[in-house]
Write a protein that holds these residues in place. Structure first.
Motif, PDB file in Angstrom:
ATOM      1  N   ASP A 275       0.899  -1.121   0.038  1.00 32.54           N
ATOM      2  CA  ASP A 275       0.040   0.049   0.152  1.00 32.54           C
ATOM      3  C   ASP A 275       0.940   1.253  -0.040  1.00 32.54           C
ATOM      4  N   SER A 276       1.791   1.320  -0.904  1.00 32.43           N
ATOM      5  CA  SER A 276       2.803   2.230  -1.134  1.00 32.43           C
ATOM      6  C   SER A 276       3.736   2.710   0.201  1.00 32.43           C
ATOM      7  N   LEU A 277       3.799   1.604   0.982  1.00 42.21           N
ATOM      8  CA  LEU A 277       4.606   1.679   2.262  1.00 42.21           C
ATOM      9  C   LEU A 277       5.621   0.774   2.039  1.00 42.21           C
ATOM     10  N   ALA A 292      -0.993  -0.938   7.867  1.00 40.67           N
ATOM     11  CA  ALA A 292      -1.205   0.185   6.719  1.00 40.67           C
ATOM     12  C   ALA A 292      -2.437   1.053   7.161  1.00 40.67           C
ATOM     13  N   THR A 296      -1.758   7.721   7.848  1.00 37.64           N
ATOM     14  CA  THR A 296      -2.398   8.419   6.936  1.00 37.64           C
ATOM     15  C   THR A 296      -1.467   9.230   6.077  1.00 37.64           C
ATOM     16  N   LEU A 297      -0.002   9.022   6.184  1.00 40.50           N
ATOM     17  CA  LEU A 297       0.845   9.506   5.278  1.00 40.50           C
ATOM     18  C   LEU A 297       0.673   8.745   3.807  1.00 40.50           C
ATOM     19  N   LYS A 298       0.782   9.482   2.837  1.00 35.43           N
ATOM     20  CA  LYS A 298       0.649   9.005   1.513  1.00 35.43           C
ATOM     21  C   LYS A 298       1.798   9.612   0.888  1.00 35.43           C
ATOM     22  N   GLU A 299       2.640   8.403  -0.053  1.00 31.90           N
ATOM     23  CA  GLU A 299       3.711   9.049  -1.004  1.00 31.90           C
ATOM     24  C   GLU A 299       3.105   9.746  -2.193  1.00 31.90           C
ATOM     25  N   SER A 301       2.409  12.852  -1.668  1.00 31.27           N
ATOM     26  CA  SER A 301       1.264  14.022  -1.162  1.00 31.27           C
ATOM     27  C   SER A 301       2.507  15.078  -0.511  1.00 31.27           C
ATOM     28  N   THR A 311      -0.922  10.646  12.181  1.00 36.77           N
ATOM     29  CA  THR A 311      -0.725   9.169  11.925  1.00 36.77           C
ATOM     30  C   THR A 311       0.282   8.809  13.206  1.00 36.77           C
ATOM     31  N   ASP A 433     -11.637   4.720   6.164  1.00 35.05           N
ATOM     32  CA  ASP A 433     -11.432   6.368   6.012  1.00 35.05           C
ATOM     33  C   ASP A 433     -12.516   7.108   6.474  1.00 35.05           C
ATOM     34  N   LYS A 436     -11.363   9.032  10.436  1.00 34.76           N
ATOM     35  CA  LYS A 436     -10.237   9.963  10.216  1.00 34.76           C
ATOM     36  C   LYS A 436      -9.482  10.220  11.286  1.00 34.76           C
TER      37      LYS A 436
END
Length: 756
Positions: A275-277, A292, A296-299, A301, A311, A433, A436
């Motif tokens: 999941d992008s981690l 995961a 809440t950090l996302k690549e 962003s 997070t 989601d 939050k």
């Protein structure tokens, strides 16, 4: 009698202390005791919130006078007495703890204070103010105060607020931020407002990715040359020669997560992409699919400190980690003139996987039972490599009735387990989601208890529950248990106990329905987390509904005419209560704490009254402290003399109000004066208590009321509390005799934690 002697001694000591607080005879010749200062404002124009301005100006007055209580100076008096040739051990100790050095008129540097006042006025836009001072002296009492008179001119007010042209992209972000500024035309110049504006802009920019920005890079310039009527234009600029990396946004390109991080780890670890981690661990300590959702950090962003803090908070609530540390590294080789690159590293340091906690207890009860207890809790964290926490508690206690009546003993054994999943377990997939702020936890519980009360009965009970708990935001918590089961079985009853039940049908009925199946919901708003607020509010509401679901599957019992489920007669009732608290903080560690509680239970369908374990009680260290625990009410009754040694006084309605003034004494020792009022009632009259226990419009005259004084040892939030309270309105007495302050018959309460 011992309590009466103790109170008499305390009153004598207080009287001697107060009467010996005259300090004039100790003041040296030619000196006067400084009693404080006052600010008098003379203004050329109307000042909005002048009282606030006056309070702010008086806050800078120096020095502070000696502490004054009821017109006297006990702390100063203690200091003077400690200076005598033979002060004594007590005076030395008191002087060390609460004594105060004298503050004289000669200690006041009035010209320095005048300069401070002028500076504070200029910071608020009142430039060219005039300040003068005059001492008010009293030769007779050897005391002096001072009055500072400030002549306040018309303040400077803002005409326009503009942003100097900057290089993109930061200019685009700042122009929109300035447009949303709370600054308005005609606003008085105020330095504190300028500081708040810098912080506001810094916060907005940080959320847009400006990782290296700092409020100190912003500067305001004021131009008064265009106006003659004390108006000014204000320009916002960025200081010259700031590095380029300050004015460009940063993007998070890579996120590395270390689920089992230790400082000594230096070996190459396995990297799993999920999941992008980048999940980095030698062996699977925490399954990536469960970890995961908490991040809440996302690549790709932009950097946002709010998301970073969110997070960290979510990860810390899992219950498996003692430290959560998020660090960012700048990748200078990839930075351009318009964009910077960050790499986020999330270091998770786990708690010990297994732990054992032991608790030794000493129990005293209102029914004269007392004895020791032992509880052992085994915890296993991250049980299935998904952050699960298993707690198993075994407890044992022995009690014996001390004083009054025939000797009775009680043995209690318990085993309880709780398994907490840090995620939602539900047949239908729920999008996390939606949550939050925090991901709900699924809590399952199972417990068994054995109680053997000699010469009376044996009680076996079991309970089970399944539900969810989650924080909706910083203040609000929800708890819902769609499955809440409990079962009790009364056995091995003696003839004496059977006679008690026969004589008290109301009590007998409360034991008949031994199976409870229902739903519970709890809502909590906790404004107490903002410890610096002057006004704090707390609200907890609980709702419980039992028996409705199983009634659909129930069968009628021909013998009792009540329905059963799996051969068990079940209870049907609804219960709701609310606990509201308000704290008013003032002075130094002083507060007024108040509380209101109201609760009501309604039995219907298969039940005529609430089960015994679901009814309310009043009295005790967390209730009306002037009455022993569970001994107040119901209504104007005094309880059943035959069964009073075995059972608590209960009802299905409870009202209570409390108020407490809390203040510091010294260091970790706190004090409190309090008053409590409350009682319990029944909505269905108990035939054994004719006209005494039923709730009526005259309930206000049936409140048990008492007050007292308390001492609290508060060490970093761990509180040991001692409260001494006496009743002054006892509803069990005849009308006309209820108002009687029985200060010579106080009740001593010992407890852990504040009552509200």
């Amino acid at each position: 009698m011992q309590y009466r002697k103790l109170i008499h001694i305390v009153l004598v000591i207080v009287s001697i202390t107060l009467c010996s607080c005259s300090v004039e005879k100790y003041i040296p010749e030619g000196e006067r005791l400084y009693t404080g200062g006052e600010v008098i404002i003379n203004s050329d124009s109307t000042i909005v919130n002048q009282n606030l301005l006056k309070a702010e100006l008086e806050s800078v007055l120096r020095p502070s006078p000696n502490t004054k209580i009821l017109g006297m100076y006990p702390n100063l008096s203690i200091h003077y007495k400690a200076q005598r040739e033979n002060p004594g051990v007590i005076n030395k100790w008191l002087n060390k703890k609460i004594g105060e050095e004298p503050v004289y008129q000669s200690d006041v540097e009035e010209f320095e204070v005048e300069a401070l006042l002028r500076n504070r006025l200029e910071n608020r836009g009142f430039f060219y103010s005039d300040v003068s001072s005059r001492f008010r002296e009293s030769e007779k009492k050897k005391r002096a105060s001072i009055a500072y008179t400030v002549k306040v001119p018309t303040p400077y007010r803002m005409e326009t607020y503009q942003l100097d042209t900057l290089s993109p992209p930061i200019y685009r972000e700042m122009i929109s931020t300035v447009k949303s500024s709370p600054f308005k035309k005609g606003m008085r110049y105020d330095l504190s407002n300028l500081k708040q504006e810098r912080d506001r802009i810094d916060y907005k920019l940080k959320r847009k990715g400006y990782y290296n920005f700092n409020p100190s890079f912003l500067i305001f310039e004021i131009d008064t040359n265009q106006y003659k009527n004390k108006r000014f234009d204000m320009f916002l600029k960025i200081k010259k020669d700031v590095p380029n990396k300050v004015i460009v946004p940063y993007k998070v390109q890579k996120i590395n997560v270390y689920p089992n991080y230790e400082l000594k780890d230096t070996l190459q670890q396995n990297i799993v992409r999920y999941d992008s981690l980048n999940i980095i661990q030698n062996e699977t300590y925490f399954k990536p699919k469960y970890l995961a959702p908490y991040i809440t950090l996302k690549e790709g962003s932009l950097y946002n400190p709010d998301i970073s803090r969110n997070t960290a908070r979510r990860l810390s609530t899992i219950g498996a980690y003692k430290f959560v540390n998020i660090q960012y590294e700048e990748v200078d080789s990839l930075r351009t003139d318009s964009l910077g690159i960050l790499e986020a590293n999330i270091y998770l340091s786990p708690l010990n996987k297994r732990a054992i906690r032991a608790e030794i207890q000493a129990v005293t009860k209102s029914n004269n039972f007392a004895g020791p207890g032992l509880a052992l809790t085994y915890s296993n964290r991250n049980l299935f490599k998904g952050g699960e926490v298993l707690n198993i508690t075994g407890s044992a206690g022995y009690e014996v009735q001390v004083g009054g009546g025939e000797s009775l003993s009680s043995i209690e054994l318990g085993l309880a387990s709780e398994l907490v999943f840090p995620r939602v377990i539900f047949p239908i997939k729920i999008n996390t989601d939606f949550f939050k702020y925090n991901i709900p936890k699924t809590v399952t519980a199972l417990g068994f208890d054995y109680l053997n009360r000699s010469k009376l009965y044996t009680l076996l009970s079991g309970n089970a529950g399944f539900g969810y708990t989650w924080d909706a935001n910083k203040y609000v918590t929800h708890k819902i248990n769609p499955i809440s089961l409990s079962y009790t079985r009364l056995s091995n009853t003696t003839e004496a106990f059977d006679e008690i039940l026969e004589e008290n049908p109301f009590l007998e009925q409360s034991f008949e329905q031994q199976f409870i199946a229902g739903l519970t919901y709890s809502f909590t708003y906790n404004g107490m987390v903002d410890t610096s607020d002057t006004h704090q509010v707390f609200l907890n509401t609980n709702v419980e509904i039992a028996g409705n679901t199983v009634s659909l599957l129930g069968q009628e019992n021909q013998d009792t005419e009540n329905n059963t489920f799996l051969g068990l007669e079940y209870a049907q009732f609804a219960k709701i209560d609310a606990d509201f608290r308000y704290h008013f903080n003032f002075g130094k560690e002083q507060k007024i704490a108040t509380r209101l509680f109201a609760g009501y239970g309604y039995a219907y369908g298969n039940s005529e009254i609430l089960p015994f374990v679901k009814q309310y009680y009043a009295g005790g260290p967390y209730s009306v402290r002037a009455f022993r625990i569970r001994s107040l009410g119901p209504g104007t009754s005094t309880g059943n003399s035959e069964s009073g040694s075995f059972f608590d006084q209960i009802g299905n309605i409870r009202l209570e109000a409390n108020a407490e003034y809390r203040f510091p004494i010294f260091n970790y020792l706190k004090g409190a004066f309090f008053v409590d009022a409350g009682n319990i009632w029944n909505s269905v009259e108990n035939e054994d208590l004719p006209g005494k226990d039923k709730f009526t419009s005259a309930f206000i005259n049936e409140l048990g009321i008492g007050g007292g004084f308390g001492l609290r040892v508060d060490v970093q939030g761990f509180v040991i509390r001692f409260d001494l309270a006496a009743p002054f309105h006892d509803p069990s007495l005849a009308e006309g005799e209820r108002w009687d302050f029985k200060f010579d018959e106080p009740i001593f309460n010992f407890a852990i934690g504040y009552p509200f």
